[in-house]
Every structure is written in structure tokens, then in C-alpha cells.
Design a protein around this motif. Structure first.
Motif, short mmCIF file in Angstrom:
data_model
loop_
_atom_site.label_atom_id
_atom_site.label_comp_id
_atom_site.label_asym_id
_atom_site.label_seq_id
_atom_site.Cartn_x
_atom_site.Cartn_y
_atom_site.Cartn_z
N ALA A 1 0.86 -1.17 0.00
CA ALA A 1 0.00 0.00 0.00
C ALA A 1 0.90 1.23 0.00
O ALA A 1 1.97 1.23 0.63
N VAL A 2 0.47 2.26 -0.68
CA VAL A 2 1.24 3.51 -0.73
C VAL A 2 0.38 4.60 -0.11
O VAL A 2 -0.77 4.80 -0.52
N THR A 3 0.93 5.25 0.88
CA THR A 3 0.22 6.34 1.55
C THR A 3 1.01 7.64 1.41
O THR A 3 2.24 7.63 1.23
N LYS A 4 0.29 8.72 1.52
CA LYS A 4 0.88 10.06 1.53
C LYS A 4 0.05 10.86 2.52
O LYS A 4 -1.18 10.87 2.41
N ASP A 5 0.70 11.46 3.47
CA ASP A 5 -0.01 12.22 4.52
C ASP A 5 -1.08 11.36 5.18
O ASP A 5 -2.20 11.80 5.40
N ASN A 6 -0.74 10.09 5.45
CA ASN A 6 -1.61 9.11 6.10
C ASN A 6 -2.86 8.75 5.31
O ASN A 6 -3.81 8.20 5.86
N GLU A 7 -2.89 9.06 4.02
CA GLU A 7 -4.01 8.69 3.16
C GLU A 7 -3.55 7.65 2.16
O GLU A 7 -2.48 7.78 1.57
N LEU A 8 -4.37 6.63 1.93
CA LEU A 8 -4.07 5.62 0.93
C LEU A 8 -4.21 6.25 -0.45
O LEU A 8 -5.28 6.75 -0.81
N VAL A 9 -3.11 6.26 -1.21
CA VAL A 9 -3.14 6.89 -2.53
C VAL A 9 -2.92 5.89 -3.66
O VAL A 9 -3.15 6.21 -4.83
N GLY A 10 -2.46 4.67 -3.33
CA GLY A 10 -2.24 3.70 -4.38
C GLY A 10 -1.60 2.43 -3.85
O GLY A 10 -1.52 2.22 -2.64
N PHE A 11 -1.18 1.60 -4.79
CA PHE A 11 -0.49 0.36 -4.43
C PHE A 11 0.50 0.00 -5.53
O PHE A 11 0.37 0.44 -6.68
N PHE A 12 1.49 -0.78 -5.16
CA PHE A 12 2.46 -1.33 -6.10
C PHE A 12 2.60 -2.81 -5.80
O PHE A 12 2.57 -3.22 -4.64
N SER A 13 2.77 -3.61 -6.85
CA SER A 13 3.15 -5.01 -6.69
C SER A 13 4.52 -5.19 -7.32
O SER A 13 4.86 -4.52 -8.31
N PHE A 14 5.31 -6.07 -6.72
CA PHE A 14 6.67 -6.32 -7.18
C PHE A 14 6.89 -7.82 -7.26
O PHE A 14 6.81 -8.51 -6.25
N TYR A 15 7.15 -8.31 -8.47
CA TYR A 15 7.38 -9.75 -8.68
C TYR A 15 8.73 -9.94 -9.35
O TYR A 15 9.04 -9.27 -10.34
N LYS A 16 9.52 -10.85 -8.81
CA LYS A 16 10.84 -11.14 -9.37
C LYS A 16 10.67 -12.23 -10.42
O LYS A 16 10.57 -13.40 -10.10
N ASP A 17 10.63 -11.83 -11.69
CA ASP A 17 10.43 -12.76 -12.80
C ASP A 17 11.71 -13.47 -13.20
O ASP A 17 11.68 -14.58 -13.68
N ASP A 18 12.82 -12.78 -13.09
CA ASP A 18 14.11 -13.38 -13.38
C ASP A 18 15.15 -12.74 -12.47
O ASP A 18 14.85 -11.75 -11.81
N PRO A 19 16.36 -13.28 -12.41
CA PRO A 19 17.35 -12.78 -11.44
C PRO A 19 17.68 -11.30 -11.58
O PRO A 19 18.06 -10.66 -10.61
N ASP A 20 17.52 -10.74 -12.79
CA ASP A 20 17.92 -9.35 -13.01
C ASP A 20 16.76 -8.38 -13.10
O ASP A 20 16.98 -7.20 -13.35
N ALA A 21 15.53 -8.85 -12.94
CA ALA A 21 14.39 -7.96 -13.19
C ALA A 21 13.30 -8.09 -12.14
O ALA A 21 13.06 -9.16 -11.60
N ILE A 22 12.66 -6.98 -11.89
CA ILE A 22 11.45 -6.93 -11.07
C ILE A 22 10.32 -6.47 -12.00
O ILE A 22 10.47 -5.48 -12.72
#
Length: 156
Positions: A55-76
Motif C-alpha cells: 500500500a502507498v500512503t501520503k499524509d496518512n491517506e491511501l493513494v495507491g499500491f504497487f506489486s513487485f514480482y521477481k520474474d528473473d534474477p535481473d528484473a522486477i
């Protein structure tokens, strides 16, 4: 514009809020969590969601989200969503910048990839402005139909 965003593991309450309360206008309704049953199920199930969604917050408000998946050793591979009332208001670049910075620090990656529906020109422009380049176009079955996507890459 202040660009201080906080990234924390998404809570069940935040996931449910995003899934059921965030609704986008027009063609962007494609990104409503409820538009794809499988995506919705994965997003709401803490075990399926794993530790990859923040979850991504700014000034204690939810403003968005990010997902991060490691598909290969050199990339997210990243996915992201911004609160509907903030889209199209000039926040996209700072939001993306914060997510890329977080990914580089947390995952020590040299390459970041993402996929975006080709109709989403607004997002594609932000990605290109940041330095992402198109590497492939492909068709994907989602939301009850088949859509063209761009795979883009950014070399850190």
C-alpha cells in the motif's frame, strides 16, 4: 508538489477498500478490481497475495499500491494502481518515481518491467517520460475479453 510516499505491506482492510471502493471512469473501468474475478480473488486472498503488494500512503491517506514480482534474477516486474480521484491530475510521475526508487532499494534490481493495456495512453506517456521503452506487444485474456498490452522495460 510533495512527493513523500510511504510503502508498507498492504493490509486486508486496505486490499478490500481498493477492491470494492475504487472505481475508475470510462475506459479506465478496465482497472476496477471487480472487473476480473481471478485478479480480485488473488488481490483479496492474503496467501495468494503474498508479500509482493504494498500500500502507498501520503499524509496518512491511501493513494495507491504497487506489486513487485521477481520474474528473473535481473528484473522486477511491477504493477501499480493509483486512487481513482488522483488519476489524470499530474501525480503519476512522482508516484511512479517513488515506486521505482522503492523497488531499486528493496530488491537491488538492474531492470524493471511492466505491462500496460495499449489503450491506456495516459499511463504509457508517464512510463515513456520516466525512461521505460517498449519491448513487446502481446494479447492477454482478461476481464472477459482479449486485450493488447505493451511490455515495457526500464534499465536502472
Amino acid at each position: 508538489m510533495d512527493t513523500h510516499y510511504i510503502f508498507k505491506q498492504i493490509t486486508q482492510e486496505q486490499a478490500e477498500h481498493i477492491a470494492y471502493q475504487w472505481h475508475y471512469d470510462g475506459i479506465y473501468s478496465f482497472y476496477d478490481m471487480e472487473a476480473d474475478k481471478e485478479d480480485l480473488e488473488e488481490f483479496l486472498d492474503s496467501e495468494m497475495r503474498g508479500y509482493f503488494i504494498f500500500a502507498v500512503t501520503k499524509d496518512n491517506e491511501l493513494v495507491g499500491f504497487f506489486s513487485f514480482y521477481k520474474d528473473d534474477p535481473d528484473a522486477i516486474d511491477i504493477g501499480l494502481g493509483m486512487r481513482p480521484d488522483l488519476t489524470g491530475s499530474g501525480w503519476g510521475y512522482s508516484f511512479l518515481t517513488s515506486g521505482i526508487k522503492f523497488a531499486r532499494e528493496k530488491y537491488q534490481t538492474s531492470k524493471i518491467t511492466l505491462s500496460v493495456a495499449t489503450f491506456n495512453e495516459r499511463a504509457i506517456n508517464v512510463y515513456r517520460k520516466f525512461g521505460f521503452i517498449e519491448v513487446e506487444r502481446f494479447m492477454q485474456d482478461t476481464n472477459g475479453s482479449s486485450y493488447e498490452f505493451l511490455k515495457m522495460v526500464y534499465h536502472c
